[in-house]
Design a protein around this motif. Structure first.
Motif, PDB file in Angstrom:
ATOM      1  N   SER A  31       0.941  -1.277  -0.057  1.00 19.85           N
ATOM      2  CA  SER A  31      -0.105  -0.142   0.130  1.00 19.85           C
ATOM      3  C   SER A  31       0.713   1.221  -0.005  1.00 19.85           C
ATOM      4  O   SER A  31       1.856   1.297   0.850  1.00 19.85           O
ATOM      5  CB  SER A  31      -0.748  -0.070   1.421  1.00 19.85           C
ATOM      6  OG  SER A  31      -1.658   1.237   1.438  1.00 19.85           O
ATOM      7  N   ASN A  71      -0.812   4.138   0.576  1.00 25.07           N
ATOM      8  CA  ASN A  71      -1.559   5.219   0.818  1.00 25.07           C
ATOM      9  C   ASN A  71      -1.100   6.085   2.088  1.00 25.07           C
ATOM     10  O   ASN A  71      -1.562   7.132   2.227  1.00 25.07           O
ATOM     11  CB  ASN A  71      -2.823   4.473   1.470  1.00 25.07           C
ATOM     12  CG  ASN A  71      -4.200   5.331   1.022  1.00 25.07           C
ATOM     13  OD1 ASN A  71      -4.212   6.047   0.141  1.00 25.07           O
ATOM     14  ND2 ASN A  71      -5.216   4.797   1.958  1.00 25.07           N
ATOM     15  N   ASP A 130      -3.937   0.806  -3.498  1.00 26.61           N
ATOM     16  CA  ASP A 130      -4.502   2.328  -3.303  1.00 26.61           C
ATOM     17  C   ASP A 130      -3.727   3.478  -4.015  1.00 26.61           C
ATOM     18  O   ASP A 130      -3.638   3.316  -5.213  1.00 26.61           O
ATOM     19  CB  ASP A 130      -4.271   2.372  -1.765  1.00 26.61           C
ATOM     20  CG  ASP A 130      -4.719   1.061  -0.811  1.00 26.61           C
ATOM     21  OD1 ASP A 130      -6.101   0.803  -1.273  1.00 26.61           O
ATOM     22  OD2 ASP A 130      -4.229   0.738  -0.109  1.00 26.61           O
ATOM     23  N   ASP A 131      -3.578   4.475  -3.306  1.00 27.42           N
ATOM     24  CA  ASP A 131      -2.941   5.650  -3.742  1.00 27.42           C
ATOM     25  C   ASP A 131      -1.496   5.465  -3.588  1.00 27.42           C
ATOM     26  O   ASP A 131      -1.176   4.538  -2.743  1.00 27.42           O
ATOM     27  CB  ASP A 131      -3.407   6.817  -3.402  1.00 27.42           C
ATOM     28  CG  ASP A 131      -3.051   8.011  -4.106  1.00 27.42           C
ATOM     29  OD1 ASP A 131      -2.357   7.848  -5.140  1.00 27.42           O
ATOM     30  OD2 ASP A 131      -3.037   9.089  -3.497  1.00 27.42           O
TER      31      ASP A 131
END
Length: 430
Positions: free
Chosen positions: A160, A162, A188-189
């Motif tokens: 991840s 994020n 995710d981001d």
């Protein structure tokens, strides 16, 4: 120790930018992961970079240093078997070395700063390391953390992005040394993509081959690679310099900082663009930035994810701008040495600033007439908060006392020396 910041109407002079902390820690690590002898010219000296020096030495690297360079004989893919590592309060150093520790049989990272680094989450990296076959004992994703590795395996890895890009960078340092090829996918981001770009730049300089997608969300890393011993030269540090530039912008000034290249890939270089947007008189030629501040600033809107470590300094300048400024996409500031949104804005309000927060935004209603000050404020053991609050204090009507300001040494040990050299009224208090 505390620092007393007394109103200072004018700054004047020139300083040499400190060497980049981010590049220094990365160069130290790739030099340690090489099997030959590397030289790093003009490395940074700060608590973070010193933590990396200490830990790679514990892991088996040999270091010799003088005033201009550090020579490192690396341990390659075979770090020494150590029982404990102490990274101090250095989050990036911890995360990078958690990945490297996967090559060791049993390493515990101790919790030396329970009120700062000890509160920060590392779950996302732990999940990824377990995918490599590494056993991890942790306390809810926090320190102390024990890594039991020795023979991590490549393959498909997810991580991840994020909370922090440091988890991805950690895997990128480790994956080339694995036997198998690896494919890393970011879920995710991905925060702070610019900093990932710095990691990829350093890996390429160290002879490592990595195929990255254009959006930096997917990577193919051939296994069985070896880091090459090289010579590296560290550029000036934009994150720390951002606070000095902001200080020059909020005062009447003629301040030059040497050693900040125009073509730098540091995201915090954006502080130059933001100050120009705020209509600060500024010239950037070659490696020199000169600010001729008149104290008059205009409000801005800025995506802070591109320049995470300069956001607090830009917010400090916006405190004195005409109009309302907005710094958005900055949620990852909440997962630093402190919550750099809630904690920082709490202290700004004590000084008299008109600020608001959302989950991922900082909103500043500027007060060009200045703030009242005259209070004692808490920097929450955070070097970036200390520097930013100092900028604010220069234009308060009454002095600000910043508690525990010695923690500025984490990234910029001579910050207050530099400000004093430019004429700032700052002094240490017992």
């Amino acid at each position: 120790m505390d620092v007393l910041v007394t109103p200072t109407p004018e700054l004047k002079g020139s300083i040499q930018a400190l060497s980049s902390k981010n590049y220094t820690t990365r160069y130290l690590l790739v030099a340690a992961l090489a099997e030959g002898t590397s030289t790093i010219h003009h490395p940074a000296h700060s608590e973070d970079s010193d933590a990396m020096r200490r830990c790679i030495r514990d892991l088996g690297a040999e270091l010799e240093e003088d005033d201009e360079k550090i020579v490192i004989r690396g341990f390659g893919s075979a770090p020494r078997d150590v029982r404990e590592l102490n990274v101090g309060n250095a989050g990036a150093v911890l995360r990078f070395l958690m990945a490297v520790a996967a090559l060791c049989p049993d390493v515990t990272f101790v919790n030396a700063y329970p009120d700062s680094l000890g509160k920060r989450p590392h779950d996302d990296l732990i999940v990824s390391l377990r995918q490599l076959g590494v056993e991890v004992d942790d306390h809810g994703g926090k320190l102390p953390i024990t890594i039991r590795g020795g023979a991590p395996k490549g393959g498909k890895i997810t991580v991840s992005g994020n909370v922090s890009s440091q988890f991805l960078s950690a895997l990128l340092f480790l994956a080339p040394l694995l036997r198998e090829d690896s494919e890393i996918e970011v879920l995710d981001d991905l925060k702070s993509k610019v900093v990932v770009g710095q990691t990829l730049e350093v890996l390429e300089q160290a002879g490592i081959v990595i195929e990255a997608s254009d959006d930096l969300m997917r990577y193919r890393v051939p296994g069985g690679q070896r880091y090459q011993a090289r010579d590296y030269r560290v550029q000036g540090d934009y994150p720390g310099s951002a606070a000095v530039l902001a200080a020059a912008a909020v005062t009447r000034s003629e301040v030059t900082i040497h050693g900040l290249p125009e073509q730098s890939r540091q995201g915090e270089r954006a502080v130059v663009d933001v100050l120009r947007m705020m209509e600060t008189p500024l010239v950037h030629e070659g490696d020199d930035i000169t600010v001729r501040g008149n104290g008059k600033l205009k409000a801005v809107e800025f995506d802070g994810d591109a320049a995470t470590d300069a956001v607090l300094a830009m917010v400090a300048a916006a405190v004195y701008a005409e109009g309302t400024s907005r710094f958005y996409n900055v949620e990852n500031l909440r997962y630093k040495e402190c919550d750099r949104i809630t904690d920082y804005l709490t202290e700004l309000r004590k000084a008299g600033a008109d600020v608001e927060e959302k989950r991922d935004e900082i909103i500043v209603h500027g007060k060009p007439e200045g703030l009242e000050g005259g209070v004692e404020i808490n920097a929450h053991y955070d070097h970036r908060v200390i520097m930013a609050l100092t900028v604010v204090g220069l234009r308060c009507r009454r002095p600000l006392r910043i508690r525990d300001a010695h923690h500025v040494a984490k990234s910029y040990p001579i910050f207050f020396d530099h400000l004093q050299a430019l004429g700032a009224n700052v002094e240490w208090q017992e």
